[in-house]
Write an enzyme that holds these catalytic residues in place. Structure first.
Site, PDB file in Angstrom:
ATOM      1  CG  ASP A 111     102.328  55.711 102.471  1.00  0.00           C
ATOM      2  OD1 ASP A 111     102.183  56.088 101.296  1.00  0.00           O
ATOM      3  OD2 ASP A 111     101.910  56.338 103.458  1.00  0.00           O
ATOM      4  CG  MET A 112     109.026  51.375 101.653  1.00  0.00           C
ATOM      5  SD  MET A 112     110.652  52.112 101.398  1.00  0.00           S
ATOM      6  CE  MET A 112     110.799  53.080 102.901  1.00  0.00           C
TER       7      MET A 112
END
Length: 568
Positions: free
Chosen positions: A408-409
């Protein structure tokens, strides 16, 4: 007394010296302005006071079967320049759209004098006609008669076919015996008689079949006099319901800051769904903005918070602030905010700008990189800067998709990159077979009493509020995580997490959900409280090198644990 006087609340004394923001809140990603926080706290104090209405928020110890509600506050400026705030709740509360101090709905579907309730009553009247026909004695008798006729027909035909089959066997036996004892002329005469018997049996079966099927047809026609009428009424009900829904879509209209007005159906006609989802327009934010525009109030700041126990499937923390939902509110608010100066969308700002991508290991086949937090693994819808782009720019001769798996970012840590297509395939095969081992470390908000365990909570996307995920036993995909406490820090806990599956936001949901750890990851802006960062890191990975067949292990070099030590 005007409508504004009834619904406009004064700001608490501690808020009167605060400076209003230069622009309105971007509703889908924000930290509430101090003015909105002060208004929310004032409303929360009122929610704890004795009320003229009753609703169980599930906050009392031992309460079950109750759930909380999303509330919203909108700080507004009057025509005289005075600040105050409006309050609203999403949907209904205490079975009502109208409670003292809360703005009314944009359109009141519960208004007995409105077209919706009248139309609903007309649809209900047709439903009652259908139910009366379906429960009538004549209809039941006709249905039972058809069922009995079909059973009797099947039994009679089954018996006759068995008799025909037995007669055929008898004729065969007679021919075989006659062939041994009769001369040719006698045998020919017997064979003629047996053939005639076979023809009579065959025609007899056909005649019986026609007669019995005619009985079934007559029974079906008697029943059809009822079913045709029932189907006509059902079609009428479908058309009435559709017409009623289309009228709602036309007359359920929303204002914007420029004075423009647009219907619900028109707003959603441009979306992927094409039609409004259930409950669209009933959330707190549209109610608040609609009332402000309709009464000459200028929106200044917005905040929405959850009050009470969370639903079983969603992660909602009591008293926490939340952005407006995407599926139901984004199209509506996109229209309603036209003409209003709004904070820029922070999701359009490149979070990786100025950040370095460190390489932990490199050889001819692959790379292991240490991804910083707030750094995309692959290009997004609006932002291209990512691990993929940085690697592509640094190694222009590399082939294939490059990124073997994603983080995930907001998650930092180790990421595996393949330099060649064939290496990518071999590494991905290890992921598919789940032979790659990964460990994450997280700082969670709360003290975990037990030492280790396994979380099994199936997950699926929230269809009306992506990218949020929800727990769904019926339709969710299997999601399993092993965990163990590494250390406790007063009010927080450092935990190691081993995901056995790779669902979106799996670790974040498994930590935050009450049936998981019940403690959200520090800095989780989706399932907990926003912070300086999401304290989740992929800190260890082990796999077999696709060329050398050597087992390889790597630890993250980012100072996550140092940050954890100082975060409490």
């Amino acid at each position: 007394m005007t409508a504004t006087d009834t619904y406009l609340h004064p700001l608490p004394p501690e808020a009167r010296a605060l400076t209003p923001p230069p622009r309105f809140t971007f509703p889908f990603y924000y930290r509430p302005h101090p003015l909105a926080v002060a208004a929310a706290r004032d409303l929360q104090r009122e929610l704890q006071e004795p009320r003229s209405w009753s609703y169980g928020f599930g906050l009392d110890e031992g309460s079950t079967g109750e759930k909380g509600k999303m509330f919203g506050v909108l700080v507004v400026r009057t025509g005289d320049g005075e600040l105050g705030y409006l309050a609203a709740y999403s949907g209904k509360l205490a079975d009502s759209n109208h409670l003292p101090g809360f703005v009314p709905p944009v359109y009141d579907l519960l208004d007995e004098s409105g077209f919706y309730r009248r139309g609903e009553q007309e649809v209900d009247a047709v439903t009652q006609q259908i139910e009366a026909l379906e429960t009538a004695d004549d209809y039941r008798t006709a249905r039972e008669d058809l069922e009995r006729t079909i059973r009797e027909t099947d039994e009679a035909l089954r018996t006759e076919r068995a008799a025909v089959k037995q007669a055929k066997a008898d004729r065969k036996r007679k021919r075989e015996e006659a062939a041994k004892t009769l001369d040719a002329q006698q045998f020919a005469q017997l064979d003629t008689e047996l053939s005639a018997e076979s023809i009579r049996r065959s025609y007899g079966l056909k005649d019986l079949t026609r007669a019995l099927r005619h009985r079934v047809t007559l029974a079906e026609e008697r029943l059809r006099t009822f079913t045709d009428r029932i189907e006509q009424l059902r079609e009428l009900r479908r058309n009435m319901s559709n017409d009623l829904q289309q009228r709602i879509f036309r007359e359920y209209t929303f204002l914007n800051a420029e004075g423009g007005e647009r219907g619900l159906g028109s707003i959603f006609s441009d979306t992927v769904m094409g039609v409004p989802p259930a409950g669209a327009g009933e959330c707190a934010a549209p109610k608040l903005l609609q009332f402000a525009y309709a009464n000459g109030l200028h929106p200044v700041a917005l905040a929405e918070f959850w009050w009470g126990q969370a639903p079983a499937s969603e992660i909602r923390q009591h008293g926490h602030y939340y952005p407006a939902c995407r599926g139901k509110c984004e199209p509506i608010l996109g229209h309603m905010l036209e003409g209003l100066a709004v904070d820029p969308n922070p999701l359009l700002v490149n979070p990786a700008r100025g950040k370095r991508l460190d390489i932990v290991y490199e050889d001819h086949d692959l790379l292991v990189v240490d991804k910083p937090h707030e750094f995309l693994s692959v290009p997004g819808k609006h932002i291209e800067d990512s691990v993929w782009l940085r690697i592509r720019q640094r190694y222009p001769e590399a082939s294939g998709p490059l990124i073997v798996h994603r983080l995930d970012m907001s998650t930092s840590g180790l990421l595996l990159v393949a330099k060649r297509q064939e290496i990518h395939k071999k590494l991905q095969r290890q992921f598919f077979r789940r032979t790659v081992e990964k460990r994450y470390v997280a700082l969670v908000d709360g003290v975990i009493d037990t030492e280790r365990g396994t979380i099994d909570l199936p997950l699926r996307g929230d269809l009306v509020d992506r990218p949020r995920q929800i727990v769904c036993p019926d339709h969710g995909k299997v999601a399993r995580t092993h965990w163990a406490v590494r250390r406790r820090n007063g009010t927080t806990t450092v935990v190691d997490l081993w995901p056995l599956t790779g669902r979106t936001h799996q670790l974040r949901v498994h930590c935050a959900h009450p049936a998981g750890l019940g403690a959200s990851i520090v800095g989780d802006d989706l399932y907990g409280r926003p912070g300086d960062r999401l304290y989740l890191q992929a800190d260890w990975i082990a796999f077999v090198h696709p060329t050398t067949k050597e087992r390889m292990e790597f630890n993250s070099a980012l100072p996550f644990l140092t940050e954890v030590s100082g975060a409490d």
